[in-house]
Design an enzyme around this catalytic site. Sequence first.
Site, PDB file in Angstrom:
ATOM      1  N   HIS A   1      -0.864   1.534   2.850  1.00  0.00           N
ATOM      2  CA  HIS A   1      -0.010   2.230   3.820  1.00  0.00           C
ATOM      3  C   HIS A   1       1.045   1.313   4.426  1.00  0.00           C
ATOM      4  CE1 HIS A   1       1.089   3.728   7.844  1.00  0.00           C
ATOM      5  NE2 HIS A   1       1.007   4.919   7.297  1.00  0.00           N
TER       6      HIS A   1
ATOM      7  N   HIS B   1      -7.460  12.033   3.260  1.00  0.00           N
ATOM      8  CA  HIS B   1      -6.336  11.200   3.696  1.00  0.00           C
ATOM      9  C   HIS B   1      -6.714   9.714   3.585  1.00  0.00           C
ATOM     10  CE1 HIS B   1      -3.629   9.571   6.973  1.00  0.00           C
ATOM     11  NE2 HIS B   1      -2.776  10.225   6.209  1.00  0.00           N
TER      12      HIS B   1
ATOM     13  N   GLU C   1      -5.155  11.902  -0.974  1.00  0.00           N
ATOM     14  CA  GLU C   1      -3.847  11.409  -0.513  1.00  0.00           C
ATOM     15  C   GLU C   1      -3.815   9.894  -0.586  1.00  0.00           C
ATOM     16  OE1 GLU C   1      -0.913   9.974   2.699  1.00  0.00           O
ATOM     17  OE2 GLU C   1      -3.035   9.510   2.419  1.00  0.00           O
TER      18      GLU C   1
ATOM     19  N   GLU D   1       2.279   9.555  -1.655  1.00  0.00           N
ATOM     20  CA  GLU D   1       3.373   9.419  -0.673  1.00  0.00           C
ATOM     21  C   GLU D   1       4.127   8.115  -0.908  1.00  0.00           C
ATOM     22  OE1 GLU D   1       2.306   9.522   3.513  1.00  0.00           O
ATOM     23  OE2 GLU D   1       4.321   8.820   4.057  1.00  0.00           O
TER      24      GLU D   1
ATOM     25  N   ASP E   1      -0.833   6.391  -0.091  1.00  0.00           N
ATOM     26  CA  ASP E   1       0.503   5.833   0.073  1.00  0.00           C
ATOM     27  C   ASP E   1       0.703   4.809  -1.031  1.00  0.00           C
ATOM     28  OD1 ASP E   1       1.018   7.075   2.752  1.00  0.00           O
ATOM     29  OD2 ASP E   1      -0.742   5.873   3.245  1.00  0.00           O
TER      30      ASP E   1
HETATM   31  O1  G3P Z   1      -0.295  12.746   4.558  1.00  0.00           O
HETATM   32  C1  G3P Z   1       0.856  12.414   5.254  1.00  0.00           C
HETATM   33  C2  G3P Z   1       0.578  11.336   6.230  1.00  0.00           C
HETATM   34  O2  G3P Z   1      -0.217  10.379   5.614  1.00  0.00           O
HETATM   35  C3  G3P Z   1       1.830  10.738   6.758  1.00  0.00           C
HETATM   36  O3  G3P Z   1       1.615   9.705   7.673  1.00  0.00           O
HETATM   37  O4  G3P Z   1       1.586   7.358   8.326  1.00  0.00           O
HETATM   38  O5  G3P Z   1      -0.511   8.418   7.583  1.00  0.00           O
HETATM   39  O6  G3P Z   1       1.301   7.916   5.950  1.00  0.00           O
HETATM   40  P1  G3P Z   1       0.981   8.297   7.356  1.00  0.00           P
HETATM   41 CA    CA Z   2       0.332   8.772   3.985  1.00  0.00          CA
END
Ligand code: G3P
Ligand code: CA
Length: 250
Positions: free
Chosen positions: A51, A9, A36, A110, A38
């Site tokens: 993010h 993450h 993962e 994401e 953003d």
């Molecule tokens: O992997 C999904 C998660 O990252 C969603 O929340 O705020 O960390 O992007 P956030």
């Molecule tokens: Ca995320």
Amino acid sequence: MREPLVVAHRGASAALPEHTLAAYELALSEGADGLECDVRLTRDGHLVCIHDRTVDRTSNGSGVVSDLTLGQMREFNYGTDDAPAELLTLDTLIELALDGTDRPVKLFIETKHPVRYGSLVESKVLAALARFGLSTPASADHSRAVIMSFSAAAVWRIRRSAPLLPTVLLGESALYLGGGAATTVGATAIGPSVKSLREHPDSVDKAAAAGRATYCWTVDERHDVDLCRELGVGWVATNHPGRTKNWLAS
Ligand code: G3P
Ligand code: CA
């Protein structure tokens, strides 16, 4: 039942600054099965891995991403004073996912909403995947990219434009966990938080019955990793990929 696969993450972000190349390289060296990130669009239309709406928390700079050009964003340090790190673009992260290891690591991208440039972010993500030959996988299982969003409309846009790409509808509502919204937009997986998974453990089976996988975030505690394993969660996103891989192997 198959063990959950481990998604780093924001990279190995408990150990190194999030969304930096070093954090993702560490995740790969620790055996992560997925990465993962953003993504947001700069003012001049480049996809960058970040993010927040602003650069303030994760760099030594200041400003709103959608107001800054790529060049302006590149002037900031996203690491520490001792170990500076450059801004990470989606292109660079795709290259790492494809070339940084022999394993078929998946990239979980994401898209954040609401944002100033709206659906342009999905169009740009699809264009980037097309440049790397990733937008038309042989099957969802074989895809090296997965697109995720809390926005049902964003998931629908991906589904409509690139039907072979797997998608995760992130969210927590009872309606969503029951599969309603995921069904409506054709998401291939649901994406509950670990908190909502604890409250609705049956959501994994319900999703599976409808042909959907489950991606759970952010799973950092051992008892939650064990819960995900017991419930048959397909993917766990964690800030500690190495530790989580070791737990799952024990
Ligand atoms: O992997 C999904 C998660 O990252 C969603 O929340 O705020 O960390 O992007 P956030
Ligand atoms: Ca995320």
